[in-house]
Design an enzyme around this catalytic site. Sequence first.
Site, PDB file in Angstrom:
ATOM      1  N   LYS A 177       0.857  -1.191   0.000  1.00  0.00           N
ATOM      2  CA  LYS A 177       0.000   0.000   0.000  1.00  0.00           C
ATOM      3  C   LYS A 177       0.893   1.242   0.000  1.00  0.00           C
ATOM      4  O   LYS A 177       1.004   1.943   1.014  1.00  0.00           O
ATOM      5  CB  LYS A 177      -0.915   0.001   1.233  1.00  0.00           C
TER       6      LYS A 177
HETATM    7  N1  PMP Z   1      -7.157  -2.777  -3.209  1.00  0.00           N
HETATM    8  C1  PMP Z   1      -6.770  -1.521  -2.901  1.00  0.00           C
HETATM    9  C2  PMP Z   1      -6.095  -0.690  -3.945  1.00  0.00           C
HETATM   10  C3  PMP Z   1      -7.005  -1.019  -1.610  1.00  0.00           C
HETATM   11  O1  PMP Z   1      -6.641   0.232  -1.306  1.00  0.00           O
HETATM   12  C4  PMP Z   1      -7.641  -1.832  -0.651  1.00  0.00           C
HETATM   13  C5  PMP Z   1      -7.906  -1.286   0.736  1.00  0.00           C
HETATM   14  N2  PMP Z   1      -6.826  -1.507   1.588  1.00  0.00           N
HETATM   15  C6  PMP Z   1      -8.014  -3.134  -1.018  1.00  0.00           C
HETATM   16  C7  PMP Z   1      -7.754  -3.572  -2.306  1.00  0.00           C
HETATM   17  C8  PMP Z   1      -8.650  -4.054  -0.013  1.00  0.00           C
HETATM   18  O2  PMP Z   1      -7.698  -4.421   0.946  1.00  0.00           O
HETATM   19  P1  PMP Z   1      -8.116  -4.786   2.441  1.00  0.00           P
HETATM   20  O3  PMP Z   1      -9.198  -5.794   2.336  1.00  0.00           O
HETATM   21  O4  PMP Z   1      -6.875  -5.332   3.047  1.00  0.00           O
HETATM   22  O5  PMP Z   1      -8.584  -3.532   3.083  1.00  0.00           O
END
Ligand code: PMP
Length: 345
Positions: A177
């Site tokens: 991220k």
């Molecule tokens: N893809 C992106 C680009 C995101 O920002 C997120 C949010 N974190 C997700 C997928 C989903 O990830 P998570 O389930 O870990 O929040």
Amino acid sequence: MTAGPSLLDAAPQQRPTQLGLGPWAYDRGEFVAATAPRLPLSTQGLHYGTAVFEGIRAYRSEHGLQLFRAREHYERLLRGCRILRITGIPSTAQELIDITVELLRRNAHEGDVYVRPVAHKLSLLPGTPPGVSLAGVSDALSLTTFGYPTSSGAAEVRCALSAWRRPSSDALPVQAKTAGGYVTSALACDEARAAGYDDAILLDRWGNVAEASTANVFVVRDGVLVTPPASGDLLPGITRDTVITLCRETGTTVLERTLSPADLYTADEVFLTSTGKGVASVVELSGRAIGSGTTGPVAARVAALYHTATTARGGDVGHPEWLLTVTPSEPLPHPSSTPSEGTNR
Ligand code: PMP
């Protein structure tokens, strides 16, 4: 026109604890008033996007306030730190969890909470020439918490298929991220909202479905769930993993394979998963109704399963390791919001 004062601008004493920014933050080794930290204008993470962050939820239920899968979130953050050579912060998931628990105790939110840790590049160390670099730059970690209520069912969203493509992993470490990577998400989301939609679904460089702006995508066909593989150009979400695990454990087949835009348009149901949204049902895509145009039975069942998993007593859904109870502490006086010497580094 001058905007009125926002919730986040309010003095700590006036700020409600249920909604909005918690009064305390963690900044570079100290617990401080959330309004106190001042980063230098030369902060490298701001100039170059050299930061990694997380969004972690703590859910309030009859079992108290429980952090959900914090360990997996911090392991993902630490993998991102390795990519960006961020070493000058607490280096284990357990240390980061301990800081989070202490911050949640101090902030004493009354409802559900969203925790935002950010690890980033800060300042050039002596002897490092100016420029875009990772080595020779100091590191910083901050955490803030926000009151952020969740709902038990699947929200309904209308999505646009974006003109912006998800960057590929040979151009950007898409499985971390990184703050810089969110420029594409912001452009895609902005484009969708300007056209009257709630969110965007992005394709990868091959024209296959990658993910939504900040969520993973699932398709339902004949009762089977299909989602693009985690090895593709997408962030392998922790909610995605939770949904796959819970569905497989309850007898639903989940396949990980590439999806085309046509697979979305012809699906019985499409839904998104993320820490922020939980499970959200996509009822329309670029002007076409998906399935019946309302939340389908599978998305509703998956949303209910997810809600149970996030609010259960540890162990009730067979995954005691996912939930960590934050035991309340004695109330603390609100912090002073005066920037303290040493926070202005
Ligand atoms: N893809 C992106 C680009 C995101 O920002 C997120 C949010 N974190 C997700 C997928 C989903 O990830 P998570 O389930 O870990 O929040």
